[in-house]
Design a protein around this motif. Structure first.
Motif, mmCIF file in Angstrom:
data_model
loop_
_atom_site.group_PDB
_atom_site.id
_atom_site.type_symbol
_atom_site.label_atom_id
_atom_site.label_comp_id
_atom_site.label_asym_id
_atom_site.label_seq_id
_atom_site.Cartn_x
_atom_site.Cartn_y
_atom_site.Cartn_z
ATOM 1 N N ASN A 51 0.826 -1.202 0.000
ATOM 2 C CA ASN A 51 0.000 0.000 0.000
ATOM 3 C C ASN A 51 0.866 1.260 0.000
ATOM 4 O OD1 ASN A 51 -2.661 1.053 -0.103
ATOM 5 N ND2 ASN A 51 -2.493 1.664 2.031
ATOM 6 N N SER A 52 2.000 1.193 -0.682
ATOM 7 C CA SER A 52 2.891 2.349 -0.826
ATOM 8 C C SER A 52 3.282 2.985 0.503
ATOM 9 C CB SER A 52 2.274 3.389 -1.760
ATOM 10 O OG SER A 52 2.064 2.833 -3.040
ATOM 11 N N GLY A 53 3.499 2.159 1.522
ATOM 12 C CA GLY A 53 3.966 2.661 2.802
ATOM 13 C C GLY A 53 2.909 3.269 3.696
ATOM 14 N N VAL A 54 1.638 2.955 3.466
ATOM 15 C CA VAL A 54 0.550 3.489 4.290
ATOM 16 C C VAL A 54 -0.243 2.318 4.872
ATOM 17 C CG1 VAL A 54 -1.543 4.891 4.321
ATOM 18 C CG2 VAL A 54 0.377 5.546 2.850
ATOM 19 N N THR A 55 -0.308 2.250 6.197
ATOM 20 C CA THR A 55 -1.090 1.185 6.832
ATOM 21 C C THR A 55 -2.570 1.502 6.798
ATOM 22 O OG1 THR A 55 0.682 0.361 8.225
ATOM 23 C CG2 THR A 55 -1.560 0.038 9.044
ATOM 24 N N GLY A 56 -2.941 2.740 7.077
ATOM 25 C CA GLY A 56 -4.352 3.121 7.144
ATOM 26 C C GLY A 56 -4.816 3.124 8.587
ATOM 27 N N THR A 57 -6.109 3.058 8.783
ATOM 28 C CA THR A 57 -6.707 3.099 10.109
ATOM 29 C C THR A 57 -7.050 1.692 10.574
ATOM 30 O OG1 THR A 57 -7.657 5.262 9.628
ATOM 31 C CG2 THR A 57 -8.633 4.032 11.458
ATOM 32 N N SER A 83 -3.124 -0.211 -7.545
ATOM 33 C CA SER A 83 -1.702 -0.273 -7.846
ATOM 34 C C SER A 83 -0.936 0.397 -6.710
ATOM 35 C CB SER A 83 -1.424 0.439 -9.160
ATOM 36 O OG SER A 83 -0.044 0.498 -9.405
ATOM 37 N N ALA A 84 0.004 -0.330 -6.116
ATOM 38 C CA ALA A 84 0.806 0.227 -5.024
ATOM 39 C C ALA A 84 2.146 -0.482 -4.987
ATOM 40 C CB ALA A 84 0.082 0.034 -3.693
ATOM 41 N N ASP A 85 3.173 0.223 -4.499
ATOM 42 C CA ASP A 85 4.461 -0.448 -4.373
ATOM 43 C C ASP A 85 4.561 -1.099 -2.995
ATOM 44 O OD1 ASP A 85 5.606 1.416 -2.491
ATOM 45 O OD2 ASP A 85 5.971 2.781 -4.149
ATOM 46 N N CYS A 86 5.560 -1.969 -2.854
ATOM 47 C CA CYS A 86 5.681 -2.788 -1.640
ATOM 48 C C CYS A 86 6.896 -2.384 -0.813
ATOM 49 C CB CYS A 86 5.762 -4.262 -2.011
ATOM 50 S SG CYS A 86 4.220 -4.918 -2.640
ATOM 51 N N GLN A 87 6.873 -1.183 -0.314
ATOM 52 C CA GLN A 87 7.987 -0.719 0.514
ATOM 53 C C GLN A 87 7.791 -1.053 1.986
ATOM 54 O OE1 GLN A 87 7.886 3.386 -0.460
ATOM 55 N NE2 GLN A 87 6.048 3.803 0.682
ATOM 56 N N GLY A 88 6.727 -1.719 2.314
ATOM 57 C CA GLY A 88 6.405 -2.019 3.709
ATOM 58 C C GLY A 88 5.485 -0.947 4.263
ATOM 59 N N ASN A 89 4.734 -1.306 5.259
ATOM 60 C CA ASN A 89 3.780 -0.381 5.871
ATOM 61 C C ASN A 89 4.105 -0.245 7.352
ATOM 62 O OD1 ASN A 89 2.244 -0.208 3.399
ATOM 63 N ND2 ASN A 89 1.467 -2.238 3.874
ATOM 64 N N PRO A 90 4.000 0.948 7.911
ATOM 65 C CA PRO A 90 4.355 1.141 9.312
ATOM 66 C C PRO A 90 3.347 0.500 10.261
ATOM 67 C CG PRO A 90 3.363 3.128 8.454
ATOM 68 C CD PRO A 90 3.526 2.186 7.286
ATOM 69 N N GLU A 91 3.822 0.237 11.474
ATOM 70 C CA GLU A 91 2.934 -0.258 12.528
ATOM 71 C C GLU A 91 2.226 0.930 13.152
ATOM 72 O OE1 GLU A 91 6.116 -2.098 14.796
ATOM 73 O OE2 GLU A 91 5.317 -4.065 14.240
ATOM 74 N N VAL A 92 0.934 0.779 13.417
ATOM 75 C CA VAL A 92 0.179 1.835 14.089
ATOM 76 C C VAL A 92 -0.277 1.313 15.442
ATOM 77 C CG1 VAL A 92 -0.550 2.983 11.959
ATOM 78 C CG2 VAL A 92 -1.981 1.205 12.924
ATOM 79 N N PRO A 93 -0.165 2.133 16.491
ATOM 80 C CA PRO A 93 -0.574 1.686 17.825
ATOM 81 C C PRO A 93 -2.088 1.565 17.940
ATOM 82 C CG PRO A 93 0.163 3.969 17.884
ATOM 83 C CD PRO A 93 0.377 3.483 16.484
ATOM 84 N N PHE A 94 -2.515 0.604 18.744
ATOM 85 C CA PHE A 94 -3.938 0.372 18.962
ATOM 86 C C PHE A 94 -4.116 -0.190 20.363
ATOM 87 C CE2 PHE A 94 -7.988 -1.789 18.793
ATOM 88 C CZ PHE A 94 -8.753 -0.985 17.951
ATOM 89 N N THR A 95 -5.121 0.281 21.076
ATOM 90 C CA THR A 95 -5.444 -0.267 22.393
ATOM 91 C C THR A 95 -6.492 -1.353 22.209
ATOM 92 O OG1 THR A 95 -4.950 1.840 23.458
ATOM 93 C CG2 THR A 95 -6.291 0.271 24.706
ATOM 94 N N LEU A 96 -6.086 -2.583 22.470
ATOM 95 C CA LEU A 96 -6.961 -3.750 22.329
ATOM 96 C C LEU A 96 -7.664 -3.999 23.649
ATOM 97 C CD1 LEU A 96 -7.972 -6.353 20.922
ATOM 98 C CD2 LEU A 96 -5.815 -7.425 21.646
ATOM 99 N N LEU A 97 -8.988 -4.006 23.612
ATOM 100 C CA LEU A 97 -9.789 -4.291 24.800
ATOM 101 C C LEU A 97 -10.378 -5.694 24.679
ATOM 102 C CD1 LEU A 97 -11.655 -0.873 25.136
ATOM 103 C CD2 LEU A 97 -9.574 -1.629 26.309
ATOM 104 N N LEU A 98 -10.032 -6.547 25.618
ATOM 105 C CA LEU A 98 -10.573 -7.905 25.633
ATOM 106 C C LEU A 98 -11.896 -7.909 26.398
ATOM 107 C CD1 LEU A 98 -7.283 -9.863 26.461
ATOM 108 C CD2 LEU A 98 -8.325 -9.462 24.210
ATOM 109 N N PRO A 99 -12.842 -8.755 26.001
ATOM 110 C CA PRO A 99 -14.150 -8.765 26.667
ATOM 111 C C PRO A 99 -14.119 -9.352 28.075
ATOM 112 C CG PRO A 99 -14.067 -10.466 24.994
ATOM 113 C CD PRO A 99 -12.805 -9.656 24.854
ATOM 114 N N GLU A 100 -13.024 -10.027 28.419
ATOM 115 C CA GLU A 100 -12.858 -10.616 29.749
ATOM 116 C C GLU A 100 -11.364 -10.802 29.985
ATOM 117 O OE1 GLU A 100 -13.412 -15.338 29.200
ATOM 118 O OE2 GLU A 100 -15.182 -14.167 28.659
ATOM 119 N N PRO A 101 -10.948 -11.006 31.244
ATOM 120 C CA PRO A 101 -9.523 -11.224 31.503
ATOM 121 C C PRO A 101 -8.967 -12.380 30.661
ATOM 122 C CG PRO A 101 -10.685 -10.867 33.563
ATOM 123 C CD PRO A 101 -11.734 -11.016 32.477
ATOM 124 N N LEU A 102 -7.711 -12.251 30.245
ATOM 125 C CA LEU A 102 -7.088 -13.245 29.371
ATOM 126 C C LEU A 102 -7.009 -14.621 30.018
ATOM 127 C CD1 LEU A 102 -5.709 -13.885 26.705
ATOM 128 C CD2 LEU A 102 -3.553 -13.104 27.732
#
Length: 133
Positions: A51-57, A83-102
């Motif tokens: 995706n030409s270096g774009v991770t998105g949302t 059409s997009a080049d494959c230069q890699g996409n950055p990691e984006v931070p996300f807060t994952l909420l689990l529905p119950e303790p792991l």
């Protein structure tokens, strides 16, 4: 009346449709401590495809809680362009909420399972296992 209808048409044509997503892989953020009591985790999400270096949302993931594992499956928006080049996409931070303790369950990236978009890629070299108690 016609002003409201025109506004509705304009609003209806804007934004990303829910079906226009692309697969994304995830990992635990560095320094993330996971315990049996964890219900909130910091993760890093990256688009699987070119995706030409774009991770998105990162969209809210699907979380499937089982007896021995929790499968978390991410997608990102917008979808991949034609059409997009494959230069890699950055990691984006996300807060994952689990529905119950792991508890004593493993955390698994759902995109690495079966016919997930990341299955067979370097994202899934570990089989999608992101944490094991």
């Amino acid at each position: 009346m016609s002003v409201v209808a025109a506004g509705g048409i304009l609003l209806g044509g804007c934004g990303v449709l829910p079906s226009s997503t692309a697969g994304a892989s995830w990992s635990l953020a560095p320094g993330q401590e996971v315990t049996a009591a964890s219900t909130e985790l910091q993760v890093l999400v990256t688009r699987v495809g070119c995706n030409s270096g774009v991770t998105g949302t990162a969209e809210e993931p699907t979380v499937d809680v089982g007896a021995d594992r929790v499968v978390v499956t991410f997608v990102v928006t917008p979808e991949e362009p034609g059409s997009a080049d494959c230069q890699g996409n950055p990691e984006v931070p996300f807060t994952l909420l689990l529905p119950e303790p792991l508890g004593a369950r493993a955390l698994v990236d759902g995109q690495c399972l079966g016919d997930g978009e990341a299955a067979g890629t370097s994202f899934c070299a570990d089989g999608g296992l992101r944490y094991e108690p």
